[in-house]
Design an enzyme around this catalytic site. Structure first.
Site, PDB file in Angstrom:
ATOM      1  N   GLU A  65     -33.203  88.358 110.368  1.00 40.01           N
ATOM      2  CA  GLU A  65     -34.592  88.821 110.284  1.00 40.01           C
ATOM      3  C   GLU A  65     -35.547  87.636 110.440  1.00 40.01           C
ATOM      4  O   GLU A  65     -36.253  87.240 109.514  1.00 40.01           O
ATOM      5  CB  GLU A  65     -34.787  89.566 108.959  1.00 40.01           C
ATOM      6  N   GLU A  79     -40.781  95.064 104.259  1.00 33.25           N
ATOM      7  CA  GLU A  79     -40.147  95.105 105.575  1.00 33.25           C
ATOM      8  C   GLU A  79     -41.244  94.932 106.628  1.00 33.25           C
ATOM      9  O   GLU A  79     -42.122  95.791 106.763  1.00 33.25           O
ATOM     10  CB  GLU A  79     -39.420  96.434 105.792  1.00 33.25           C
ATOM     11  N   ARG A 108     -26.069  88.941 109.548  1.00 33.58           N
ATOM     12  CA  ARG A 108     -26.923  89.366 108.425  1.00 33.58           C
ATOM     13  C   ARG A 108     -26.598  88.661 107.108  1.00 33.58           C
ATOM     14  O   ARG A 108     -27.502  88.291 106.349  1.00 33.58           O
ATOM     15  CB  ARG A 108     -26.771  90.886 108.242  1.00 33.58           C
ATOM     16  N   HIS A 110     -31.736  87.927 104.565  1.00 35.73           N
ATOM     17  CA  HIS A 110     -30.905  88.468 105.638  1.00 35.73           C
ATOM     18  C   HIS A 110     -31.192  87.657 106.899  1.00 35.73           C
ATOM     19  O   HIS A 110     -32.313  87.666 107.415  1.00 35.73           O
ATOM     20  CB  HIS A 110     -31.187  89.955 105.860  1.00 35.73           C
ATOM     21  N   HIS A 139     -38.588  90.899 104.293  1.00 36.17           N
ATOM     22  CA  HIS A 139     -37.536  91.320 105.222  1.00 36.17           C
ATOM     23  C   HIS A 139     -38.150  91.821 106.533  1.00 36.17           C
ATOM     24  O   HIS A 139     -39.357  91.827 106.717  1.00 36.17           O
ATOM     25  CB  HIS A 139     -36.735  92.483 104.617  1.00 36.17           C
TER      26      HIS A 139
END
Length: 450
Positions: free
Chosen positions: A196, A402, A251, A193, A327
């Site tokens: 990020e 994440e 994104r 993505h 991510h």
């Protein structure tokens, strides 16, 4: 004029606004865009927020999943009165996390310009002069990888996964050490993505730690002697370049769709494992204009097809011991399954690995990460990379992470716009977590090497 025509014109205008802003000014601007947080206390309040996911123009940074779970939403100025009024009518309190997103982007640029290192020095791609505390362009990252291999020819190699839609080579650095024996692989991918940025920066830091410390640090040397490490900093190069040239918060990939003004596929919804199953709002979307668009069919994106082929060949030739898709944001370690809340066969093994990793991570700076299966920790996701690697290739240890940050009452919130001053601490704690996780596997899962 009919109500339908008025609505259609309004929808078209809301779609065109970002395009016109980008065309006129080069980079799309986010002046007075706000990120707000709401926390539904009842099912009715949660359903009210979920209905907003169909509203064109707003961007859910943290999705509505369950009662008492916070939700982060970016709202443009022309919709703020309407959205905030709607939320208030449904009993939801609004907390403003960022009052002007463009201000956050501008402040980050000013911070970069004020750092002691000059841009000329910090953009140097020579390993000894490379500034690991900055975000870097696609060209800088690629040049740096070439220089890493040139400086560490006996330890590293460049490998190519596939090409992107726009023809960029998706490359990574393989760290193989001095052993000539066949070893299982560890595969890390960042930047699937594109907005990020902390993900590629963390992958770059990992490579740095390997090459600078192999043969000097006992644990790092053992990690490289045990596995071949494949690290891809940027899996979505077209989207990443777009975030530097056109829209910082883009994104998806950049391939065209069947809707003229809508581009890109969510590359973490396009993998051929329970693809296209819309169980919940954020499982994926069939709408080409959605940031969650899963594509017209599984493996429709060249980036995903090429990566699956590479991983399939790697699994057949060497075996894969560990896969992680990196991510941001939310501070989470996540394991299969994503497509269902049912727990997989190796759930306890997953929890043990994540516990070892997260315990070490929090010991560094006190940063709190949650962990668990994807569907039970955040929401049901279809067509994800970690599900495909676990379910199709049979790689027991397949995860998504994440990275920073998340909202707390004692620190500012940045979301996808994590400032450069947090790159090193984010990468350091993630690096220490991986070292702990690897040694947990080596000490408790001897089959990991076979």
């Amino acid at each position: 004029m009919s109500t339908f025509i008025k609505y259609s014109l309004l929808l078209l205008c809301s779609t065109l606004v970002p395009v016109m802003m980008t065309s006129a000014a080069g980079m799309k601007r986010y002046d007075n865009y706000q990120v707000i947080q709401v926390t539904p206390k009842t099912v009715a309040e949660l359903d009210a927020v979920k209905r907003l996911t169909k509203k064109s123009g707003i961007d859910f940074w943290k999705e509505p999943t369950r009662v008492n779970a916070s939700i982060d939403v970016m709202v443009p100025p022309f919709l703020q009165n309407e959205i905030y009024g709607y939320l208030k009518r449904h009993g939801l309190s609004v907390l403003t996390l960022q009052a002007n997103i463009q201000g956050v982007i501008d402040a980050e640029m000013r911070y970069s310009d004020s750092k002691p290192s000059t841009r000329r020095r910090s953009s140097s791609t020579t390993p000894s002069r490379f500034d690991y505390s900055r975000y870097h362009t696609w060209d800088e990252v690629n040049s740096w990888m070439d220089n890493i291999v040139e400086n560490y020819p006996n330890l590293t190699e460049i490998f190519t996964v596939t090409n992107s839609y726009e023809g960029r080579r998706i490359r990574g650095v393989k760290i193989l050490g001095s052993s000539s024996e066949k070893k299982k692989a560890v595969f890390f991918e960042g930047g699937i993505h594109s907005r990020e940025w902390i993900s590629p920066a963390t992958m770059i830091f990992f490579i740095k730690e390997f090459v600078e410390n192999y043969g000097k640090d006992r644990k790092i040397t053992k990690m490289v002697d045990a596995f071949d490490w494949y690290i891809v900093p940027i899996l979505n190069p077209d989207g990443y370049v777009h975030t530097w040239t056109t829209d910082r918060l883009w994104r998806k990939s950049r391939e065209p769709t069947n809707v003229t003004l809508c581009f890109g596929v969510d590359l973490n919804r396009n993998w051929d494992y329970h693809w296209g199953e819309i169980i919940e709002t954020f499982s994926g979307s069939s709408d080409p204009c959605s940031i969650l668009y899963f594509g017209p069919k599984p493996n429709s994106s060249i980036e995903v097809t090429g990566t699956q082929t590479f991983l399939t060949d790697l699994s057949a030739s060497n075996g894969i011991a560990l896969f992680i898709d990196w991510h941001s944001y939310s501070q989470l370690f996540l394991s299969p399954w994503g497509y269902t809340r049912d727990l997989p066969e190796h759930y306890q093994d997953h929890m043990d690995f994540m516990e070892a990793s997260v315990d070490k991570l929090v010991s560094m700076y006190g940063t709190r990460y949650k962990y668990g299966s994807i569907a039970n920790t955040i929401y049901v996701v279809s067509g994800s990379s970690s599900d495909w690697v676990y379910g199709t290739l049979g790689v027991k240890h397949s995860y998504g992470v994440e990275l920073r940050d998340t909202f707390t009452l004692t620190s500012p919130f940045y979301g996808f716009l994590l400032p450069e001053k947090q790159i090193i601490p984010t990468a350091v704690e993630a690096w220490e977590s991986i070292k702990a996780g690897i040694f947990h596997l080596l000490e408790n899962d001897r089959g990991i090497l076979i």
